[in-house]
Design an enzyme around this catalytic site. Structure first.
Site, PDB file in Angstrom:
ATOM      1  N   ASP A 108      -7.937  -5.243   4.321  1.00 20.84           N
ATOM      2  CA  ASP A 108      -9.350  -6.737   3.876  1.00 20.84           C
ATOM      3  C   ASP A 108     -10.800  -6.143   4.232  1.00 20.84           C
ATOM      4  OD1 ASP A 108      -9.610  -9.546   4.990  1.00 20.84           O
ATOM      5  OD2 ASP A 108      -7.379  -9.376   4.857  1.00 20.84           O
ATOM      6  N   HIS A 156     -13.317  -5.277   1.983  1.00 21.97           N
ATOM      7  CA  HIS A 156     -13.556  -6.223   1.316  1.00 21.97           C
ATOM      8  C   HIS A 156     -14.487  -7.052   1.029  1.00 21.97           C
ATOM      9  CE1 HIS A 156      -9.131  -8.634   0.442  1.00 21.97           C
ATOM     10  NE2 HIS A 156      -9.398  -7.405  -0.197  1.00 21.97           N
TER      11      HIS A 156
END
Length: 297
Positions: free
Chosen positions: A115, A138
């Site tokens: 993430d 991310h």
């Protein structure tokens, strides 16, 4: 009080943690029952709540079941030389997740997760990030904002960082059909991208769920600078400034952007919607910013 908070978080984490604070206390969790044998699962989500004047350094967090380091309502904290790893397909494993905190520094660290490497959400103020290598993950993100009323993120400085094969690079995200909020005084500078998808990304239509609203975001984004961002994009749209039709992005500055795309679909391009600002210096891809939105975007 500060030393007590530090002791509690060290014990919860159960790995090799050195935590110092204004009183000069040092705690090693190996002294509190943690086993560094490579087999025992000592890991839990590490939360710093209401912790002030603290340094966290030389710590390695591996395969957290959720967010690795959660920072809430803290002030004057420094993370230095931390190493955070999780598989690229592990959901919700943010590296450092900051909210309602002031004067937080993340320095000289490696973060690779499934993430956001670093996420700065509502109440993040005066955050300084430098010397961080991010990937997989991310990217380095502000937001998402807009789920609750009057959320604010301001005074963010990200410098001298490298992103490697991340899903996004430098990202600002707000919910579509959001509550009123503000994101202001943001600087990203001296950033290296290596095969990053969406290297520069403002997304005011963020919605990771089904049945998303088509109403525009009510979060105002203003005074954002991207300076000396260079490297390679794995997507043709190397710059995406997808702002709200209700509150257009204001004072977006692009300076010396050099992001090459080597795919089969042509050269790198930029996309703008409702974004006002200017570009100076190197422009690769060519900028789509406008100082006025009197003409169509």
């Amino acid at each position: 009080m500060a030393s007590k908070s530090c002791l509690e978080i060290a014990f919860i984490f159960g790995l090799v943690l050195v935590c110092t604070n204004a009183e000069g206390k040092v705690f090693n969790v190996l002294s509190y029952g943690a086993k560094a044998d490579g087999v025992t699962d000592n890991s839990k989500t590490l939360g710093f709540n209401f912790v002030n004047n603290t340094v966290v350094r030389d710590i390695h967090s591996i395969n957290s079941k959720n967010i690795h380091f959660k920072v809430f309502a803290c002030e004057n904290m420094t993370f230095s030389h931390v190493n955070i790893t999780a598989p690229r397909d592990s959901p919700n494993t943010d590296g450092i997740h900051i909210s309602h905190s002031t004067n937080i520094h993340v320095l000289d660290s490696y973060i690779g997760t499934g993430d956001d490497c670093i996420a700065m959400i509502a109440g993040s103020n005066n955050i300084n990030i430098s010397g961080v290598t991010c990937g997989p993950g991310h990217g380095i993100s502000i937001g998402s904002l807009g789920n609750s009323p009057n959320e604010v993120v301001k005074d963010i400085h990200v410098k001298n960082c490298t992103l490697i094969a991340t899903q996004n690079g430098l990202r600002i995200k707000t919910w579509a059909s959001s509550n009123v909020g503000n994101i202001t005084n943001i600087t990203f500078e001296d950033i290296i991208m290596e095969k990053v998808r969406n290297p520069i990304f403002i997304d005011q239509h963020y919605c990771p769920i089904h049945h998303c609203s088509k109403q525009p975001s009510s979060v105002q984004i203003k005074d954002v600078t991207f300076n000396n961002v260079r490297g390679s994009s794995s997507s043709r749209r190397a710059v995406i400034l997808d702002c709200s039709a209700l509150f257009s992005c204001e004072k977006i500055n692009l300076n010396d952007i050099n992001l090459a795309y080597h795919g089969r679909h042509g050269h790198a391009i930029a996309f703008c919607a409702h974004a006002k600002g200017k570009a100076t210096g190197k422009e690769l891809p060519p900028s789509c910013l406008k100082e006025s939105l009197n003409s169509s975007t």
